[in-house]
Design a protein around this motif. Sequence first.
Motif, PDB file in Angstrom:
ATOM      1  N   ALA A  97      15.289   4.709 -29.815  1.00 25.33           N
ATOM      2  CA  ALA A  97      16.365   5.701 -29.895  1.00 25.33           C
ATOM      3  C   ALA A  97      17.358   5.327 -30.987  1.00 25.33           C
ATOM      4  CB  ALA A  97      17.075   5.811 -28.555  1.00 25.33           C
ATOM      5  N   ARG A  98      17.621   4.029 -31.096  1.00 20.99           N
ATOM      6  CA  ARG A  98      18.552   3.535 -32.120  1.00 20.99           C
ATOM      7  C   ARG A  98      18.071   2.163 -32.584  1.00 20.99           C
ATOM      8  NH1 ARG A  98      23.805   2.524 -29.344  1.00 20.99           N
ATOM      9  NH2 ARG A  98      22.441   2.277 -27.548  1.00 20.99           N
ATOM     10  N   ILE A  99      18.376   1.860 -33.811  1.00 18.42           N
ATOM     11  CA  ILE A  99      18.047   0.530 -34.337  1.00 18.42           C
ATOM     12  C   ILE A  99      19.281   0.009 -35.077  1.00 18.42           C
ATOM     13  CG2 ILE A  99      16.549  -0.802 -35.887  1.00 18.42           C
ATOM     14  CD1 ILE A  99      14.462   1.486 -35.561  1.00 18.42           C
ATOM     15  N   THR A 100      19.644  -1.218 -34.806  1.00 19.94           N
ATOM     16  CA  THR A 100      20.715  -1.835 -35.610  1.00 19.94           C
ATOM     17  C   THR A 100      20.175  -3.127 -36.214  1.00 19.94           C
ATOM     18  OG1 THR A 100      21.631  -3.109 -33.777  1.00 19.94           O
ATOM     19  CG2 THR A 100      22.546  -0.900 -34.159  1.00 19.94           C
ATOM     20  N   MET A 101      20.673  -3.449 -37.379  1.00 18.08           N
ATOM     21  CA  MET A 101      20.206  -4.663 -38.075  1.00 18.08           C
ATOM     22  C   MET A 101      21.414  -5.329 -38.723  1.00 18.08           C
ATOM     23  SD  MET A 101      17.091  -2.799 -40.000  1.00 18.08           S
ATOM     24  CE  MET A 101      16.041  -4.170 -40.355  1.00 18.08           C
ATOM     25  N   LYS A 102      21.342  -6.640 -38.800  1.00 19.62           N
ATOM     26  CA  LYS A 102      22.389  -7.385 -39.505  1.00 19.62           C
ATOM     27  C   LYS A 102      21.722  -8.335 -40.473  1.00 19.62           C
ATOM     28  CE  LYS A 102      25.899  -7.272 -35.904  1.00 19.62           C
ATOM     29  NZ  LYS A 102      26.578  -8.045 -34.859  1.00 19.62           N
ATOM     30  N   GLY A 103      22.386  -8.637 -41.570  1.00 20.08           N
ATOM     31  CA  GLY A 103      21.801  -9.593 -42.509  1.00 20.08           C
ATOM     32  C   GLY A 103      22.658  -9.837 -43.718  1.00 20.08           C
ATOM     33  N   ASP A 104      22.084 -10.581 -44.632  1.00 22.25           N
ATOM     34  CA  ASP A 104      22.722 -10.822 -45.928  1.00 22.25           C
ATOM     35  C   ASP A 104      21.653 -10.566 -46.988  1.00 22.25           C
ATOM     36  OD1 ASP A 104      21.222 -13.341 -45.706  1.00 22.25           O
ATOM     37  OD2 ASP A 104      22.845 -13.955 -44.357  1.00 22.25           O
ATOM     38  N   ALA A 105      21.125 -11.630 -47.615  1.00 22.87           N
ATOM     39  CA  ALA A 105      20.031 -11.406 -48.569  1.00 22.87           C
ATOM     40  C   ALA A 105      18.730 -11.151 -47.826  1.00 22.87           C
ATOM     41  CB  ALA A 105      19.884 -12.599 -49.494  1.00 22.87           C
ATOM     42  N   VAL A 106      18.730 -11.508 -46.565  1.00 23.05           N
ATOM     43  CA  VAL A 106      17.555 -11.255 -45.699  1.00 23.05           C
ATOM     44  C   VAL A 106      18.030 -10.659 -44.379  1.00 23.05           C
ATOM     45  CG1 VAL A 106      16.111 -13.103 -46.675  1.00 23.05           C
ATOM     46  CG2 VAL A 106      17.699 -13.613 -44.795  1.00 23.05           C
ATOM     47  N   ILE A 107      17.095 -10.154 -43.608  1.00 23.09           N
ATOM     48  CA  ILE A 107      17.462  -9.610 -42.289  1.00 23.09           C
ATOM     49  C   ILE A 107      17.613 -10.776 -41.327  1.00 23.09           C
ATOM     50  CG2 ILE A 107      16.738  -8.112 -40.410  1.00 23.09           C
ATOM     51  CD1 ILE A 107      14.966  -6.631 -42.510  1.00 23.09           C
ATOM     52  N   ARG A 108      18.707 -10.788 -40.621  1.00 23.69           N
ATOM     53  CA  ARG A 108      18.964 -11.888 -39.678  1.00 23.69           C
ATOM     54  C   ARG A 108      18.694 -11.464 -38.231  1.00 23.69           C
ATOM     55  NH1 ARG A 108      18.758 -16.486 -42.540  1.00 23.69           N
ATOM     56  NH2 ARG A 108      19.893 -16.194 -44.489  1.00 23.69           N
ATOM     57  N   SER A 109      19.011 -10.244 -37.909  1.00 20.84           N
ATOM     58  CA  SER A 109      18.757  -9.804 -36.527  1.00 20.84           C
ATOM     59  C   SER A 109      18.462  -8.297 -36.485  1.00 20.84           C
ATOM     60  CB  SER A 109      19.955 -10.114 -35.623  1.00 20.84           C
ATOM     61  OG  SER A 109      21.042  -9.307 -35.993  1.00 20.84           O
ATOM     62  N   ILE A 110      17.693  -7.968 -35.477  1.00 21.82           N
ATOM     63  CA  ILE A 110      17.351  -6.540 -35.270  1.00 21.82           C
ATOM     64  C   ILE A 110      17.512  -6.228 -33.783  1.00 21.82           C
ATOM     65  CG2 ILE A 110      15.561  -4.777 -35.532  1.00 21.82           C
ATOM     66  CD1 ILE A 110      14.104  -6.774 -37.414  1.00 21.82           C
ATOM     67  N   PHE A 111      18.120  -5.092 -33.505  1.00 22.10           N
ATOM     68  CA  PHE A 111      18.190  -4.590 -32.123  1.00 22.10           C
ATOM     69  C   PHE A 111      17.494  -3.225 -32.074  1.00 22.10           C
ATOM     70  CE2 PHE A 111      21.502  -7.567 -30.840  1.00 22.10           C
ATOM     71  CZ  PHE A 111      21.304  -7.666 -29.471  1.00 22.10           C
ATOM     72  N   ILE A 112      16.569  -3.104 -31.151  1.00 19.79           N
ATOM     73  CA  ILE A 112      15.951  -1.788 -30.949  1.00 19.79           C
ATOM     74  C   ILE A 112      16.339  -1.296 -29.553  1.00 19.79           C
ATOM     75  CG2 ILE A 112      13.777  -0.498 -30.799  1.00 19.79           C
ATOM     76  CD1 ILE A 112      12.550  -2.543 -32.719  1.00 19.79           C
ATOM     77  N   TYR A 113      16.963  -0.144 -29.522  1.00 22.45           N
ATOM     78  CA  TYR A 113      17.382   0.433 -28.238  1.00 22.45           C
ATOM     79  C   TYR A 113      16.400   1.539 -27.890  1.00 22.45           C
ATOM     80  CZ  TYR A 113      21.755  -1.901 -29.415  1.00 22.45           C
ATOM     81  OH  TYR A 113      22.688  -2.849 -29.747  1.00 22.45           O
ATOM     82  N   GLU A 114      15.709   1.356 -26.761  1.00 17.74           N
ATOM     83  CA  GLU A 114      14.714   2.369 -26.373  1.00 17.74           C
ATOM     84  C   GLU A 114      15.363   3.468 -25.537  1.00 17.74           C
ATOM     85  OE1 GLU A 114      11.336   0.432 -24.629  1.00 17.74           O
ATOM     86  OE2 GLU A 114      11.027  -0.835 -26.395  1.00 17.74           O
ATOM     87  N   GLN A 115      14.644   4.583 -25.407  1.00 13.86           N
ATOM     88  CA  GLN A 115      15.178   5.730 -24.665  1.00 13.86           C
ATOM     89  C   GLN A 115      15.483   5.384 -23.210  1.00 13.86           C
ATOM     90  OE1 GLN A 115      16.243   8.491 -25.568  1.00 13.86           O
ATOM     91  NE2 GLN A 115      15.172   9.272 -27.366  1.00 13.86           N
ATOM     92  N   ASN A 116      14.662   4.526 -22.650  1.00 10.05           N
ATOM     93  CA  ASN A 116      14.820   4.233 -21.216  1.00 10.05           C
ATOM     94  C   ASN A 116      15.889   3.177 -20.940  1.00 10.05           C
ATOM     95  OD1 ASN A 116      13.571   1.996 -22.209  1.00 10.05           O
ATOM     96  ND2 ASN A 116      11.729   2.151 -20.939  1.00 10.05           N
TER      97      ASN A 116
END
Lengths: 797, 215
Positions: B168-187
């Motif tokens: 449903a939503r995706i958030t990501m944090k990083g600098d020169a590379v991706i450091r973290s990813i959050f995937i929020y599912e519908q349920n």
Amino acid sequence: MKYPFLRFHEMRSPWGLRIWLLVHLSIPVLLVLSLFFVGPVRINTLLMDMLPKPAGDSMVMAADRVLAERSSREAVIFTASPDFETAKKGAAVLYRELKNRPEAEILSLYFDPAVIAEFTEYLHKYRFVIAGRNTLELLKTGNAEEIAMDALAVAFGAFSLISLDNIDTDPFLLAGRRLEEFLTSSLLAGGNLSLKDDVLAAHIDGTWYVMLRILFTPQAVSIREGRNTIGAIYAAAAAIKKNLPHLEFYFSGIPFHTYESSSSAQREIAIITTISFSAILLLFIFIFRSPIPVVISILDIVVSLALAAGTALLIFREIHIITFIFGTALIGICVDCSIHFFTHWKGNVALKNGYEIRSRISKSMIICFVSTGICFFAFIFAPFPILKQFAVFSIAGLLSSFLSAYCIFPLLKVPGDKKRQIEILSDKFYARINGITCKKLSLPPVFRYIIIASFVIVSLSIIFFSRQGIRIENDIRSLYTMSASMQKAEMRAAQILNHGSPFWYFIVSGESREEALINEEKLIVRLEKEVANGNLKSFLATSVFVPSVSRQNKTYEAMKALLPLARSQYEYLGFPPEYAEIFYKEFAAGKIHCFPEDAPSLSGIANLWIGEVNGIYYSAVMPLHPANEAIFRAIAEEFSFVHFINKTEDINRDLDTLTRTIVLAFFAAWLVISIMICFAYHWRDSLKICAVPVFMVIAALAVLTLNKIPLGFFPIAALILAFGLSLDYVVYMTGARHHESKNITSLAVLLSFLTTILSFGALSFSSFVPVHIFGITVSGGLSAAFISTMLLHGRKD
Amino acid sequence: MKRFIAGLCLFFLVAAVWAQDDIFLHPLKAPDIDAFRTTLGLLAKNQIVRGSFEQEKTLSRHNRSLKSSGNFIIASELGMVWETLRPFPSALTLGRDYLVQSRPGGQRTVLGAQGNETFIRLAEVISMVFTGNAQGLLDNFEVYYFGNAANWELGLLPRDRTIASFAARITMKGDAVIRSIFIYEQNGDTIKYVLSNHNFPSELTEHEISFFALP
């Protein structure tokens, strides 16, 4: 009361009128009564109904009809645009337009999470009794741990595609495991389509296609409702296209073909009827220069057509729309009796009243009515419903026309002698138009026989040099030619769907639902071998989704191998031990069976499971991308309960046999009629009468050969009709041979030929292949018969 | 007192949700476009990115979380591999037009393009994020961006409802590379990835290439 034109007071016998009234009143009365006691009548426009029913096991064919009935109501609409949003919007607007229409039994556009949830719920509910082959294999071979490890790998793995919503009650992810197999083997996963933004879409050659599926109600595909529904769809699509540039619609499915063909048929009926009526009207006005023959003949045609339609409706309770196109030929046939009567009425002063006219032509009229009627009667035994209806339609129309000419026309008062002249027969007329005399029209016998011989030699040469193409061959697929736009839509739909479904399939039977499913599973085992051999890509079958109870029980027993692993599975997943206890309880209660009616609505089961028909249960198994039909025909032979269905091939084969039989019967009929004629006429006349059909056949064969039309059922049937009609000319001419009124008869035969050729010639322009073949064959044959008749008999006195 | 404690709990809960959704208050606007493109340009700079990940799947319905870890490979030409090592080994290869699931015991299942476009497209979308495909992201998501190339946060809302049913939503944090990813599912479930040990080899090893080979 005295009628100006009728002479009831001079009637020789009241029986003629009584018989006419009996026939012409009884049919309408019976038809009206039947509406109350038997049920309504209808005009059938269903395209598939013009085809014959294949021979074979009638029980299986009855089951197949159930399947075919449903598929004849299914349609697919693709919206297409280079931009997905436009394609989807077009489909969505059309969906909104149609969703509240009662004619749409099922309308599907959106495959939202609710659809996947329905699948998941079904598989979760029956997770202990439904398993894929791979899962069952692992359980049976003592590799239950692998299933457990798979579930853990999915649960802990990255980006799992299987929902973990029910992991508390399904720690082995049995439902998700089956869902993977389910989605790749269900109709959802077919072809190039995939789920995009909640709709099924395909991206091909830079164009997005969005699919809308419709199952019409049975009433919706009948003529009136069908016209409204399909017409409304076309109208809605046209309106949507105006608002969304670059949007295209592709309509696929039998309902659209039925609509197109019925619209086209109605158009053709109107055109042919108008042309035939107008031409006959002008011809009659030109020849007779009197309103009475024109009005009476037109009334005769109208009454004949009405009686023809009434009789066909009374007997069949329906008339196929294509029967009507055939039936327009009746206009040209039934006017023949009027022509023969009125040429004498107008031009033969030797005959003082209607009864004398009737006496003069009665023998020829009766022979012609009987011989033509016999030829039409032969069509009653044809396997095509449209020909059966055409036969009854035509016989009734002919009877009406014959009775009118025989019983009513003699009542007409003949004009005064001064008015009894047909201008076209006078020397004055010829002199006016050509400056020639009648005498110049006459040809010496030698020339006439040379012309006939030349005509035969040319025809035989054409046949000889094209003999490779002369063969008995039927292909019912060639009987329907779709329009360019429909063809384009169907080709595009096939490209998008890419099911690889051939024209054949299996029907599996069983004494009970359970037996049918067990039998289907046996067939599937055999088909899987062919999948392994590379002869088949895949197949669709009910038992893939809903196994037999027997298999469900076996699966349940096999699932017990997972029970010892449940505790550790829950532990790995971080659930407390009590969850294992709940799992055991659920397993104990989980031996519930699923049946075809429980399957998810979009699993496609409705297109496969036929159910009970006459006490036997049936299901269909659809092969996808098969290699060679012969292999699968042979597979069907291996099982008594498997029926290989290839309607096209079966019907073609049956028709080939029937056509050969008809050809033989035709020869036999010609021989019998020839013998009869030998008894009725002098041997020289007999020879001429019997020779005319031979010329007719040779000419018709040459015409068919030039048009590269194989000798299928329809050309042969048309030959029989041409035979019946062509006899008329020679019989009338022979009948008039010893009378001084031969000119009048010649004119009558010419008019009869012109009216018939107008009607059948018009048919040869029809877009319906059977009608076109009929038109071209009969026109060719009759032309040859007329020319040869005139050359044999037509010397002007 | 009870009411006060309940109110306090509610405050913290709302604050947590607010903080979590914070990025979605920053839709990508014209002034941020350059920074956004620079960020993705940096992500796409390396043809091959290799590293470690820690994954935590939170099953909201069951109030449980499943933790795992492993290695990842992102090869712009070939696709991605997510190799889970602990606690249960498995691997998922997201190729250009296929998807391979490797299970314990070496069993590999291939999902081809035909009939599985949904999964393949999901894989493509995931790849877009990792390979810095700016246009692909703009076409397929409503993009939210905050920060700069040195420290950024990205929020993605799928435009495709089918993709949205998975994420449903995706958030990501990083600098020169991706450091973290959050995937929020519908349920309500979430998947959190923490990426570390990034390195950028010039080519893949044979073992790594074998992940992309179809069985």
